[in-house]
Design a protein around this motif. Sequence first.
Motif, PDB file in Angstrom:
ATOM      1  N   LYS B 142      59.203   1.207  34.052  1.00 46.90           N
ATOM      2  CA  LYS B 142      58.260   1.172  32.936  1.00 46.90           C
ATOM      3  C   LYS B 142      58.562   2.245  31.904  1.00 46.90           C
ATOM      4  CE  LYS B 142      54.116   1.313  34.639  1.00 46.90           C
ATOM      5  NZ  LYS B 142      52.695   1.563  34.935  1.00 46.90           N
ATOM      6  N   TYR B 143      58.924   3.403  32.419  1.00 45.57           N
ATOM      7  CA  TYR B 143      59.092   4.531  31.520  1.00 45.57           C
ATOM      8  C   TYR B 143      60.397   4.449  30.756  1.00 45.57           C
ATOM      9  CZ  TYR B 143      55.480   5.972  34.691  1.00 45.57           C
ATOM     10  OH  TYR B 143      54.375   6.000  35.463  1.00 45.57           O
ATOM     11  N   TYR B 146      59.765   2.162  27.878  1.00 48.88           N
ATOM     12  CA  TYR B 146      59.026   2.871  26.835  1.00 48.88           C
ATOM     13  C   TYR B 146      59.977   3.701  25.976  1.00 48.88           C
ATOM     14  CZ  TYR B 146      53.949   3.614  26.395  1.00 48.88           C
ATOM     15  OH  TYR B 146      52.643   3.564  26.058  1.00 48.88           O
ATOM     16  N   ARG B 150      61.084   3.150  21.977  1.00 45.86           N
ATOM     17  CA  ARG B 150      60.877   4.143  20.925  1.00 45.86           C
ATOM     18  C   ARG B 150      62.179   4.507  20.264  1.00 45.86           C
ATOM     19  NH1 ARG B 150      56.633   8.351  23.415  1.00 45.86           N
ATOM     20  NH2 ARG B 150      54.822   7.020  23.205  1.00 45.86           N
ATOM     21  N   THR B 229      67.025  16.651  18.466  1.00 47.25           N
ATOM     22  CA  THR B 229      65.825  17.346  18.039  1.00 47.25           C
ATOM     23  C   THR B 229      65.970  17.714  16.592  1.00 47.25           C
ATOM     24  OG1 THR B 229      66.129  18.380  20.142  1.00 47.25           O
ATOM     25  CG2 THR B 229      64.285  19.116  18.869  1.00 47.25           C
ATOM     26  N   PRO B 230      64.951  17.719  15.770  1.00 49.73           N
ATOM     27  CA  PRO B 230      63.572  17.478  16.144  1.00 49.73           C
ATOM     28  C   PRO B 230      63.177  16.024  16.366  1.00 49.73           C
ATOM     29  CG  PRO B 230      63.713  18.037  13.840  1.00 49.73           C
ATOM     30  CD  PRO B 230      65.078  18.155  14.374  1.00 49.73           C
ATOM     31  N   ASP B 232      64.073  14.069  19.025  1.00 53.90           N
ATOM     32  CA  ASP B 232      64.623  13.609  20.294  1.00 53.90           C
ATOM     33  C   ASP B 232      63.556  13.140  21.249  1.00 53.90           C
ATOM     34  OD1 ASP B 232      65.096  16.623  22.235  1.00 53.90           O
ATOM     35  OD2 ASP B 232      63.440  15.926  21.012  1.00 53.90           O
ATOM     36  N   SER B 238      60.817  13.802  28.631  1.00 54.68           N
ATOM     37  CA  SER B 238      60.305  14.415  29.847  1.00 54.68           C
ATOM     38  C   SER B 238      58.895  14.896  29.645  1.00 54.68           C
ATOM     39  CB  SER B 238      61.181  15.587  30.253  1.00 54.68           C
ATOM     40  OG  SER B 238      61.330  16.453  29.173  1.00 54.68           O
ATOM     41  N   GLU B 239      58.415  14.791  28.413  1.00 48.33           N
ATOM     42  CA  GLU B 239      56.991  15.049  28.221  1.00 48.33           C
ATOM     43  C   GLU B 239      56.203  14.048  29.025  1.00 48.33           C
ATOM     44  OE1 GLU B 239      56.648  16.701  23.722  1.00 48.33           O
ATOM     45  OE2 GLU B 239      55.908  14.743  24.230  1.00 48.33           O
ATOM     46  N   LEU B 240      56.566  12.816  28.856  1.00 47.16           N
ATOM     47  CA  LEU B 240      55.721  11.801  29.460  1.00 47.16           C
ATOM     48  C   LEU B 240      56.525  10.867  30.354  1.00 47.16           C
ATOM     49  CD1 LEU B 240      53.013  10.680  29.668  1.00 47.16           C
ATOM     50  CD2 LEU B 240      53.443   9.225  27.763  1.00 47.16           C
ATOM     51  N   PRO B 323      60.692  22.706  17.083  1.00 46.38           N
ATOM     52  CA  PRO B 323      60.047  21.877  18.103  1.00 46.38           C
ATOM     53  C   PRO B 323      60.159  20.395  17.771  1.00 46.38           C
ATOM     54  CG  PRO B 323      58.413  23.021  16.790  1.00 46.38           C
ATOM     55  CD  PRO B 323      59.741  23.460  16.297  1.00 46.38           C
ATOM     56  N   ARG B 324      59.668  19.588  18.658  1.00 45.17           N
ATOM     57  CA  ARG B 324      59.830  18.149  18.570  1.00 45.17           C
ATOM     58  C   ARG B 324      58.766  17.520  17.686  1.00 45.17           C
ATOM     59  NH1 ARG B 324      59.628  17.197  24.209  1.00 45.17           N
ATOM     60  NH2 ARG B 324      61.564  18.322  24.369  1.00 45.17           N
ATOM     61  N   VAL B 325      59.128  16.458  17.018  1.00 47.28           N
ATOM     62  CA  VAL B 325      58.160  15.756  16.185  1.00 47.28           C
ATOM     63  C   VAL B 325      57.576  14.611  16.997  1.00 47.28           C
ATOM     64  CG1 VAL B 325      57.934  14.426  14.084  1.00 47.28           C
ATOM     65  CG2 VAL B 325      59.429  16.354  14.128  1.00 47.28           C
ATOM     66  N   ARG B 326      56.277  14.365  16.840  1.00 48.41           N
ATOM     67  CA  ARG B 326      55.622  13.301  17.597  1.00 48.41           C
ATOM     68  C   ARG B 326      56.030  11.963  17.040  1.00 48.41           C
ATOM     69  NH1 ARG B 326      49.616  14.146  17.111  1.00 48.41           N
ATOM     70  NH2 ARG B 326      49.875  12.675  15.442  1.00 48.41           N
ATOM     71  N   VAL B 327      55.913  10.927  17.849  1.00 44.45           N
ATOM     72  CA  VAL B 327      56.544   9.676  17.463  1.00 44.45           C
ATOM     73  C   VAL B 327      55.913   9.040  16.223  1.00 44.45           C
ATOM     74  CG1 VAL B 327      55.282   7.929  18.777  1.00 44.45           C
ATOM     75  CG2 VAL B 327      57.738   7.804  18.592  1.00 44.45           C
TER      76      VAL B 327
ATOM     77  N   HIS C  16      56.451  17.156  37.484  1.00 39.97           N
ATOM     78  CA  HIS C  16      56.553  16.889  36.072  1.00 39.97           C
ATOM     79  C   HIS C  16      56.925  18.172  35.366  1.00 39.97           C
ATOM     80  CE1 HIS C  16      55.583  15.230  32.217  1.00 39.97           C
ATOM     81  NE2 HIS C  16      55.380  14.081  32.780  1.00 39.97           N
ATOM     82  N   SER C  18      56.142  19.178  32.446  1.00 35.50           N
ATOM     83  CA  SER C  18      55.215  19.756  31.486  1.00 35.50           C
ATOM     84  C   SER C  18      53.850  20.097  32.044  1.00 35.50           C
ATOM     85  CB  SER C  18      54.986  18.805  30.317  1.00 35.50           C
ATOM     86  OG  SER C  18      56.155  18.740  29.563  1.00 35.50           O
ATOM     87  N   LEU C 122      56.532  21.516  23.773  1.00 33.42           N
ATOM     88  CA  LEU C 122      56.631  20.769  22.533  1.00 33.42           C
ATOM     89  C   LEU C 122      58.055  20.650  22.041  1.00 33.42           C
ATOM     90  CD1 LEU C 122      53.580  22.120  20.624  1.00 33.42           C
ATOM     91  CD2 LEU C 122      53.805  20.048  21.891  1.00 33.42           C
ATOM     92  N   GLY C 123      59.017  21.186  22.784  1.00 32.18           N
ATOM     93  CA  GLY C 123      60.403  20.973  22.406  1.00 32.18           C
ATOM     94  C   GLY C 123      61.075  22.157  21.760  1.00 32.18           C
ATOM     95  N   ALA C 124      60.355  23.259  21.560  1.00 33.41           N
ATOM     96  CA  ALA C 124      60.986  24.439  20.970  1.00 33.41           C
ATOM     97  C   ALA C 124      61.499  25.302  22.104  1.00 33.41           C
ATOM     98  CB  ALA C 124      59.973  25.214  20.129  1.00 33.41           C
ATOM     99  N   ILE C 195      56.409  21.928  11.833  1.00 38.05           N
ATOM    100  CA  ILE C 195      56.386  20.877  12.845  1.00 38.05           C
ATOM    101  C   ILE C 195      55.408  21.244  13.948  1.00 38.05           C
ATOM    102  CG2 ILE C 195      57.762  19.611  14.492  1.00 38.05           C
ATOM    103  CD1 ILE C 195      60.135  20.001  12.826  1.00 38.05           C
ATOM    104  N   ARG C 199      51.897  19.286  15.170  1.00 30.99           N
ATOM    105  CA  ARG C 199      51.626  18.793  16.508  1.00 30.99           C
ATOM    106  C   ARG C 199      50.406  19.415  17.146  1.00 30.99           C
ATOM    107  NH1 ARG C 199      55.803  16.875  20.468  1.00 30.99           N
ATOM    108  NH2 ARG C 199      53.834  16.148  21.308  1.00 30.99           N
ATOM    109  N   VAL C 356      49.938  16.346  26.282  1.00 28.51           N
ATOM    110  CA  VAL C 356      50.747  17.489  26.689  1.00 28.51           C
ATOM    111  C   VAL C 356      50.385  18.706  25.865  1.00 28.51           C
ATOM    112  CG1 VAL C 356      53.075  18.351  26.822  1.00 28.51           C
ATOM    113  CG2 VAL C 356      52.591  16.039  27.461  1.00 28.51           C
TER     114      VAL C 356
END
Lengths: 175, 355, 371
Positions: B142-143, B146, B150, B229-230, B232, B238-240, B323-327, C16, C18, C122-124, C195, C199, C356
């Motif tokens: 499932k993951y 997902y 994306r 990134t940003p 990625d 691995s967040e979710l 940091p990462r940008v949200r989708v 996990h 996170s 958050l990726g940083a 960024i 978030r 998260v």
Amino acid sequence: MKTPEEIFEILKSEFQDAVIEIDSELPVEPIIIVDPLKISKVAQFLRDNEELQFDSLMNLSGVDDNNGEKVTDEEGNVTVQGGTFSVYYHLHSTTIDHKVTIRVITDKDKPEVETVDPVWKASTWHEREAYDMYGIIFLNHPDLRRILLPDDWEGYPLRKDYENPEYYDGMKIPY
Amino acid sequence: MQDYISEITGSDVIAFIVGTLPPLAFMVVFTLFAVWLERKVSAHMQDRLGPMRVGWHGSLQTLADFLKLLQKEDIVASATDKALFNIAPYLVFAGTFLAYAMLPFTSFYIGSNADVGIFFILAVSGFVVAGLLMAGWGSNNKYSLYGAMRSAAQIVSYEIPTALVILTMLMIYGTMSLNEISMQQAGYIWDWGIFGGSLPGIAKFLIIPFMLVAFIILFISTLAETNRTPFDLPESESELVAGFSTEYSGVKFAMFFLAEFANMFLVSSILVVFFFGGYQSPIGYLGNLLGVEWLVPVEQTFWFIAKGLFFVFVQMWLRWTLPRVRVDQLMTICWKYLIPYAFFNLLIVGLILLI
Amino acid sequence: MSLRTEEMVLNMGPQHPSTHGVLRLELVLEGEVVHDVKPHIGYLHRCFEKHAEAMTYPQVVPYTDRMDYLASMYNNFGYVEAVEKLMGIEVPERVEYIRVIMGELQRIASHLVALGTYGLDLGAFTPFLYLFRDREKILTLFEETCGARLLYNYMWVGGLSHDIHPDFVRKTKEFIDYFRPTVTELNELLTYNKIFIERTANIGVCPAKEAINLGLSGPNLRGSGVKFDLRKNDPYSIYNKFDFEIPVGEGLVGTVGDCWDRYYVRVQEIEQSLRIIEQAIDQIPEGDVKSAVPRRVKPPKGHIYHRVEAPKGELGYFIISDGTVNPARVKVRAPSFVSLSAIGEIAKGYLVADVVAILGSLDIVLGEIDR
């Protein structure tokens, strides 16, 4: 700022039968003892009353009072009969800055206490933990199930007469 | 170069086979180098040292890692869709490798001197999307699905600003062949694309700010295409969830890895070709100076790779800083900001060129 | 005609990257929007409260270390103060000063972990390493004092286990001078990064009244705008001798009570802790740190609930004594326990990727949730 005695007086005048007594013998501070099946209304009053305004539940803990009598039967086995459980509520008011401790006492054989979940949402998990560790049933709790132990655990560990089980789920516990 | 080899060997087939070897060799060597570079760059930015023991300052570390990956057991879950699962990594790799055929390393050797250069590259990067989706679906997870969806959404959306900016550049250069574009930027650093290319007259100066804007838009959208990134979210989901490449191990995982770094260089070299002169040197050719004929292609290769490496370095730099940008913010950036800007850029550049 | 949609249950499992420890979050989703978050805890339950009933009072102190293992000094602090109050012991001033200094250093270390891992979620990747490099210096200070880097068993009932070594004051001052500018570095890298703000601002908003009702405390409560700090509102030890401020969330880049506010309160608290340490380090009086340690800890019959301002919130110890050397009941009110129970309310209506961010801003440690 009210002392516990004054708070006791206000509560007594409002709920004659629910509020039982104030216990000032032991250190460190006096405790107000309340009837377990009416604690919910008392809690609502404590939170909403103008002079009291206890809007923050600091702590809620179950306690095994360890005051049962030891009964020795014919074969020489010692069991504990009777005894009570208590639940202590520590309340605090952020606006008026006073504290109070409330205690409810209930029987060990049928421990039932009303939940204060509608009044302070902080109590939800504390009550679940008291149920998990002691087996105290909180009436009208939205989600009363075990929280720290696995869902299929048998027994209530923090009771004074708890013995470690030999088998869990078919596996022998080696200790 | 194909003609040269087919003259020597007298056979077209051998010429073609030999002609495809240099990009493949370059890709593999580059990946080995780039992984080491990334680990060193990230380490030094984070106040630590990175790999130090294997080889000089850890330079053979990647080789050791690949050897390890190659001898790992190829675990395939039983409930996967076998055909899709097995083909996906090779498809992703093939997409990137095909695009290497169009890169102008020097003026004498290009994998294939076709006229459709950049158009072909854009078309072939669609393979990557197909490969990712196949990987996500075939994993029966499932993951992974997902993550793959994306990723596919991200790559497809960001192809639009890329295409718009490339269209702008095509208007200026007038040709799709990357070799031609590089040759048009001959001269010194002033003739490079970002400073207006070899446009005559006042148009060259007018166009410089729009070239800068186009460069920034292209940089951002190609960064999103490579899933760095940003942007990625699919890769380090691995967040979710675990990302589309979880179920892979061994050779297939190495393929995904190889494809990602090769893609990074591909994207950097597109930037270099359009805006920074391709393989042209900023200071003239030593070969021409000394009169040595065969030195010029070597120098051109050197400049091309150096400029590409610089942008790869910038990509790595950004990865370890931001940091990462949200989708949904990612999609907002693309559709609400990059596409309108690219479009206006296109219009204005067109107007300038008409005048 | 409306489409029939179903809610999907997604599991952020016990293993996990996170979730800060072994925590299982069950998310009830409709599309990308979170309808409910149900945490399942208990994977790290080590029966602290049952053990405490079998140990003597001083023997419980190492067990308290292991609850919030990132802020062990403060766990010790709360427990020994509770027992001392119950017994009526007065500790020498030197002990009080050293306890405050160690506590505030521990607060800085704990906040550094919280901020670093929040960036990591958050990726940083880089601020995490910078902050841990600075945390190493604090841990070196601790190691030179009591020999341990993480779980100290430093504060005993009535005193401390070791006195500070002669170089401690000088080294702490060096640390303060070194560390102050790095907070600015963190702000440039993470706090004001566009960024990062996208978030975390306007995510996980918890208004003040709800925060109090849910039982939040510490930086979580102050992030919602409530100016309440136990060191000032309900002072314990010698905190009333020092001059420091209480940072409160003001909604600088979003709404009051969002994740950025909770994060920023922690950043500002680091600076305030440095102020406290600066004031205390010059005033340590002479004395013997073990003079008030009783030979046998046997409190009279009674009960006490004592709370301290741990880095993660209000840490409370409820101790009932029945006159013997073993406690009859030790209940720990762990701040992360209550913070985590609030996530169901705070995370409703946001997207999956925001869960998260919200979880990281609450700064939980599974060790003290499960005890």
